[in-house]
Enzyme design. Structure first.
Site, mmCIF file in Angstrom:
data_model
loop_
_atom_site.group_PDB
_atom_site.id
_atom_site.type_symbol
_atom_site.label_atom_id
_atom_site.label_comp_id
_atom_site.label_asym_id
_atom_site.label_seq_id
_atom_site.Cartn_x
_atom_site.Cartn_y
_atom_site.Cartn_z
ATOM 1 N N GLU A 269 108.519 -34.604 -28.160
ATOM 2 C CA GLU A 269 107.312 -34.633 -27.330
ATOM 3 C C GLU A 269 107.673 -34.214 -25.900
ATOM 4 O O GLU A 269 108.701 -34.617 -25.360
ATOM 5 C CB GLU A 269 106.741 -36.052 -27.340
ATOM 6 C CG GLU A 269 105.487 -36.233 -26.496
ATOM 7 C CD GLU A 269 105.023 -37.685 -26.456
ATOM 8 O OE1 GLU A 269 103.809 -37.910 -26.264
ATOM 9 O OE2 GLU A 269 105.876 -38.594 -26.599
ATOM 10 N N LYS A 344 97.640 -35.680 -30.410
ATOM 11 C CA LYS A 344 97.983 -37.076 -30.231
ATOM 12 C C LYS A 344 96.683 -37.876 -30.190
ATOM 13 O O LYS A 344 95.824 -37.646 -29.333
ATOM 14 C CB LYS A 344 98.789 -37.287 -28.950
ATOM 15 C CG LYS A 344 99.372 -38.692 -28.804
ATOM 16 C CD LYS A 344 100.326 -38.762 -27.613
ATOM 17 C CE LYS A 344 101.046 -40.109 -27.565
ATOM 18 N NZ LYS A 344 102.024 -40.155 -26.449
ATOM 19 N N CYS A 378 104.610 -39.695 -31.149
ATOM 20 C CA CYS A 378 105.104 -40.872 -30.441
ATOM 21 C C CYS A 378 104.278 -42.131 -30.682
ATOM 22 O O CYS A 378 104.408 -42.771 -31.723
ATOM 23 C CB CYS A 378 105.182 -40.548 -28.950
ATOM 24 S SG CYS A 378 106.223 -41.690 -27.999
#
Length: 511
Positions: A269, A344, A378
């Protein structure tokens, strides 16, 4: 078991049925079906079966005497998707329904002479059928199973209720219990299946067994791989003079993992965050919007590299502006030149407060030449609903590009990713960045230990860790994962997390 003297059994052999065995076969059937008069196959019918499908007709011989038999044909299963009878599935007992290009092995006969029952001979016959099914690359086995004890309960319960009570061990049905213990599952109830079967009240249970090794024929020249090689890039945060120098380092890593014949390259990321140093005079929210101007160029370069080095690249994540809103996104750049985008979903409080990022709204899996994959960025790995939806869509490998500053932040990603591997019966690969960026505000430090996680069962590492990088050191990590092991786990694991879900009580679904 009955009065068979085990010490007098000199040999027990599984053999292909031959026409010369017919008279002995006939008498064995008569002994086995004493409660069903005239229930034996005629010689011309056996000849037809042997001529059409010799490997599907087998007998067990004890001391050269036929004591058990299994007869089968291959059918196109879509032709029997609804209600049908035994007469129909056997082509009026002439086996015209047998099709060499069919996809399911259909069992039309299994019997064991009464005095030889209890010797696990039935299991030998079913094991042979399963092996035959796998060797022929058929998608499964099916047959209509009798429920000969049902007549004792027909006045008080439906066949469905009867089956459920047998499954729950409230009623004993030796035939159905045997099928269920051999990994067959109930598909539906067939009415008027076998004419004259009064013990079953002419009902039958359609039982099926799935071949987990079945490979659906494809038109492409290459089939999906079983063993997939993953290349994880543990990226060092360092100053770069600009876009070209950054991409030179990217190509170095792509070249390195491709040289080890990796199928995937996974970047972390915000791996391109060093380019923000040129905009440090701006506010933090403005500098990341400047960084977003590189995203399209980087994506296009990644796609070129995926084709050049014949590798699928997961580009980690980068900021992207869409309709004035800032998102954290990445791309799957396949080696065939196609590109797909992922977002995300859950941005961190810091991403929202400092940079003004918005959460995405796309939950999806991706088909690749190495199976179906999922990608979570993440913080998304800490929300089990996302990966469960992906698992329900058939995901086999989950990729998690991440960026964590402290060791406790990293621990959250690592521990949650390990949990995702266990609960979803999949592999999880995580890759992050290491080192410091003193010239970039809000990107001061990075901590990572990239790794590949597995389920925890006998075929996998006992601690669920396939491979892991050295913490806080720039390096690549290359690891092989076997997709066939996931199929075996799903069907034969010590626990079956996906199959054992109580979907009668809860479910996870997209809105």
């Amino acid at each position: 078991m009955s009065d068979i003297n085990m010490s007098k059994i000199d040999n027990l052999n599984l053999e292909f049925l031959q026409l010369k065995d017919y008279e002995e076969l006939k008498h064995a059937m008569i002994d086995s079906y004493s409660n069903l008069p005239d229930s034996y196959w005629r010689e011309e019918q056996i000849k037809t079966l042997i001529d059409k499908f010799p490997e599907g007709q087998v007998v067990l011989k004890v001391n050269e005497e036929i004591v058990a038999c299994a007869l089968s044909i291959v059918v196109k299963y879509e032709d029997f998707s609804g209600q049908y009878t035994y007469e129909q599935v056997t082509g009026n007992y002439k086996f015209t329904t047998h099709d060499d290009d069919g996809d399911v092995l259909y069992g039309i006969e299994v019997f064991i002479k009464p005095q030889y029952r209890g010797m696990r001979l039935g299991r030998r016959l079913y094991d042979y059928r399963k092996e035959l099914c796998e060797n022929l690359n058929l998608r499964g086995i099916a047959f209509g199973g009798r429920i000969p004890n049902y007549h004792n309960h027909a006045s008080e319960m439906t066949p469905k209720e009867y089956i459920e009570k047998v499954r729950n061990k409230e009623i004993t049905d030796s035939v159905l219990n045997f099928q269920l213990s051999n990994d067959f599952h109930v598909s539906r109830v067939l009415k008027n299946y076998l004419d004259g079967d009064k013990a079953s009240m002419e009902f039958a249970v359609l039982l099926e067994w799935d071949n987990i090794y079945y490979t659906k024929p494809v038109t492409k020249t290459t089939a999906l791989k079983s063993t997939v090689r993953l290349g994880l890039i543990q990226w060092q945060m360092r100053p770069y003079s600009g876009f070209n120098e950054l991409m030179q380092q990217v190509e170095y890593f792509v070249d390195a993992v491709a040289a080890y014949r990796s199928d995937f390259a996974l970047f972390p990321e915000y791996f391109n965050a060093p380019l923000m140093a040129a905009y440090n005079k701006l506010s933090v929210s403005d500098s990341i919007r400047e960084l977003a101007k590189y995203t399209e160029m980087i994506r296009n370069k990644f796609s070129e590299l995926s084709i050049k080095y014949n590798i699928n690249i997961i580009t980690g994540s980068m900021p992207e502006i869409i309709d004035g809103q800032l998102y954290n996104v990445g791309n799957l750049c396949r080696r065939d030149g196609t590109i797909e985008r992922y977002e995300k979903i859950h941005v961190t409080p810091d991403e929202q407060k400092v940079w003004g990022l918005q959460g995405g709204d796309k939950i999806q899996t991706f088909d690749t030449d190495c199976g179906k994959i999922g990608i979570l960025i993440c913080y998304d790995s800490e929300f089990p609903e996302l990966s469960r939806i992906m698992a329900q869509e058939g995901m086999q490998i989950l990729f998690v590009p991440f960026l964590t500053d402290t060791q406790n932040a990293y621990a959250r990603v690592r521990l949650c990713s390990q949990a995702r591997a266990v609960e979803n019966e999949c592999y999880v690969a995580i890759a992050g960045s290491v080192g410091n960026l003193p010239a970039v505000e809000n990107m001061d430090i990075s901590y990572a230990q990239s790794a590949v996680f597995t389920p925890c069962d006998f075929a996998f590492p006992s601690n669920g860790v396939k491979a892991e990088a050295t913490a806080n050191t720039e390096m690549i990590l290359v690891a092989d994962v076997d997709l066939d092991l996931l199929k075996e786990l799903h069907n034969y694991g010590a626990v079956k997390n996906l199959k054992d879900r109580r979907i009668d009580l809860y479910e996870v679904s997209k809105k």
